[in-house]
Design a protein around this motif. Structure first.
Motif, mmCIF file in Angstrom:
data_model
loop_
_atom_site.group_PDB
_atom_site.id
_atom_site.type_symbol
_atom_site.label_atom_id
_atom_site.label_comp_id
_atom_site.label_asym_id
_atom_site.label_seq_id
_atom_site.Cartn_x
_atom_site.Cartn_y
_atom_site.Cartn_z
ATOM 1 N N TRP A 76 0.809 -1.164 -0.041
ATOM 2 C CA TRP A 76 -0.054 0.067 -0.008
ATOM 3 C C TRP A 76 0.920 1.150 -0.080
ATOM 4 C CZ3 TRP A 76 -5.007 0.872 -0.945
ATOM 5 C CH2 TRP A 76 -5.804 -0.122 -0.803
ATOM 6 N N GLN A 245 -5.286 -1.070 -6.897
ATOM 7 C CA GLN A 245 -6.450 0.204 -6.371
ATOM 8 C C GLN A 245 -5.808 1.416 -6.574
ATOM 9 O OE1 GLN A 245 -8.430 -0.543 -2.888
ATOM 10 N NE2 GLN A 245 -8.646 -3.033 -3.401
ATOM 11 N N PRO A 247 -7.431 4.596 -4.974
ATOM 12 C CA PRO A 247 -8.769 4.902 -4.256
ATOM 13 C C PRO A 247 -8.820 6.445 -4.097
ATOM 14 C CG PRO A 247 -7.098 4.303 -2.568
ATOM 15 C CD PRO A 247 -6.604 3.904 -3.871
ATOM 16 N N GLU A 249 -9.068 10.452 -6.461
ATOM 17 C CA GLU A 249 -9.596 11.185 -7.826
ATOM 18 C C GLU A 249 -8.737 12.259 -8.166
ATOM 19 O OE1 GLU A 249 -13.650 11.916 -7.566
ATOM 20 O OE2 GLU A 249 -14.322 9.911 -7.592
ATOM 21 N N ASN A 259 -4.056 6.474 2.045
ATOM 22 C CA ASN A 259 -3.806 5.395 1.211
ATOM 23 C C ASN A 259 -3.992 5.916 -0.310
ATOM 24 O OD1 ASN A 259 -2.818 3.323 2.706
ATOM 25 N ND2 ASN A 259 -4.995 2.665 2.792
ATOM 26 N N ARG A 262 -2.550 0.341 -4.428
ATOM 27 C CA ARG A 262 -2.276 -0.627 -4.012
ATOM 28 C C ARG A 262 -1.593 -1.656 -5.023
ATOM 29 N NH1 ARG A 262 -6.300 -5.195 -1.616
ATOM 30 N NH2 ARG A 262 -5.049 -7.057 -1.843
#
Length: 417
Positions: A76, A245, A247, A249, A259, A262
């Protein structure tokens, strides 16, 4: 004219008494027979039951649970400083290398802090260089002074040694010799003092240099931190793998520690199984596991048991051994079977409904000749997911009903058609 017949009335009354006694005896006989006979068995269709036979031999104790394939190496990536997302360079599913830029962020304060830290480091290094040059010059002066005193002392000592014989013969006065001797001794003391002063100066110089080095190191660490924070505004993968991932924008304000992405190694997977808490008692690290990927079987070994229970299950990590079948990928649903132990010679049967290890249960035992199922008490021992050990109440070859019979709890006998 009527004729009295008293004997006939007596006979008729006696006949009634006999008939009544015979009826009562017959009723009592029927009642006794009905009591001694078993009640009629309730009829049940064979298609509504699941039967199994008791066997003797090796029983494999296993527990089973669903799970997922997950990457063994997951990274992460978190934000080191507050920042604003300017551009997302890569989308989830992209193959990345350690230096691949996933997204770009901005923070003017971080950029300014990086420049300030760099400038302070350069200034401090320049000050240290100037101070070190000054101290080295002072050290040279101290060494020159020490050398001059040592030369004066050496001349005085040689002169005193030469005048010793002259004073003994009376060529020069003893007072002059003594004066020169005292001057030589004073120069000797000065040599010791100058040496000590030079050593103290060297210690002071080294201490100041250590302090300057520590300050420079602190400024260098700060500059490195600011530079790393500035460089971290370009978020990189750090490892080779697949981006799973992102997460965030574009335009989103991110807090420090949030985070951002990933990344996982898709070629190195392990299985995480969810084993019911009622079956986890005998599961241990190192036990063999068979993982069904729906496209092949993979062997594995238990490497960790989660200490907590989550929604009635315990998570078990399984390290996979050998090559994965085609189509194996992260988050693929799998089924895992953990082999607990092998029981070489025991009575066992298919695990009946509601049967628990080390318990006693009343089950229907089927007579193959009559088709009548009679309730018997059975004591069970160790259990697997589909099999259970029979300790008492049944013999090898006996056939029992292992499906749920709760709807016939009020019956002790069933006729199976």
């Amino acid at each position: 004219m009527d004729i009295k017949r008293p004997n006939f009335a007596k006979k008729r009354r006696r006949r009634r008494i006999i008939f009544a006694a015979a009826g009562i005896a017959l009723a009592l006989t029927v009642l006794g027979v009905s009591i001694t006979l078993d009640p009629a068995a309730f009829k049940v269709g064979r298609e509504n039951l699941w039967l199994d036979s008791v066997k003797r031999g090796e029983m494999l104790r296993e527990v089973r649970g669903p799970g997922l394939l997950v990457p063994k190496e997951i990274r992460w990536i978190a934000a080191e400083t507050p920042a604003r997302v300017e551009r997302i360079v890569l989308k989830p599913g992209s193959v990345v290398r350690p230096d691949s830029v996933i997204l770009e962020m901005s923070n003017p304060e971080v950029a300014e802090a990086q420049l300030v830290a760099h400038s302070e480091l350069i200034a401090a290094e320049a000050d240290m260089a100037a101070q070190r040059a000054t101290m080295e010059s002072q050290l040279l002066d101290q060494r020159t002074k020490l050398a001059d005193v040592e030369a004066q002392y050496e001349l005085a000592r040689m002169q005193t040694e030469a005048e010793a014989e002259l004073a003994a013969t009376g060529i020069i006065s003893k007072l002059q010799y003594r004066r020169n001797q005292i001057a030589s001794d004073q120069l000797k003391v000065r040599v010791g003092i100058e040496k000590e002063r030079a050593a103290k100066f060297m210690q002071t110089m080294l201490a100041q240099q250590s302090a300057q080095d520590a300050r420079i190191e602190q400024l260098r660490n700060t500059a490195d931190l600011r530079a790393r924070q500035f460089d971290a505004l370009k978020v990189r993968a750090g490892i080779s793998g697949v981006l799973q991932q992102v997460p965030v924008e574009e335009g989103q304000q991110i807090a420090a520690g949030a985070n951002l992405a990933r990344v996982a190694r898709p070629d190195i997977l392990m299985a995480v199984l969810r084993i019911p808490e009622t079956q986890i008692t005998d599961v241990r690290e190192g036990q063999e596991v068979s993982i069904d990927t729906r496209n092949g079987l993979v062997s594995g070994r238990v490497i960790r048991l989660d200490p907590a229970v989550q929604t009635g299950t315990v998570l078990v990590d399984v390290d996979l051994i050998g090559a994965l079948p085609p189509g194996a990928r992260p988050d693929l649903s799998v089924d895992g079977t953990i082999r607990i132990e092998r029981l070489p010679d025991v009575l066992y049967v298919g695990r009946p409904a509601y049967a628990q290890p080390d318990s006693e249960l009343r089950l229907f035992k089927v007579d193959p000749k009559t088709g009548i199922a009679q309730r018997v008490s059975v004591q069970f021992g160790r259990a697997s997911m589909n099999l259970i050990e029979v300790r008492q109440g049944l013999q090898s070859g006996d056939q029992i009903v292992v499906s749920d019979t709760s709807q016939w709890d009020k019956y002790d006998r069933l006729r199976i058609d």
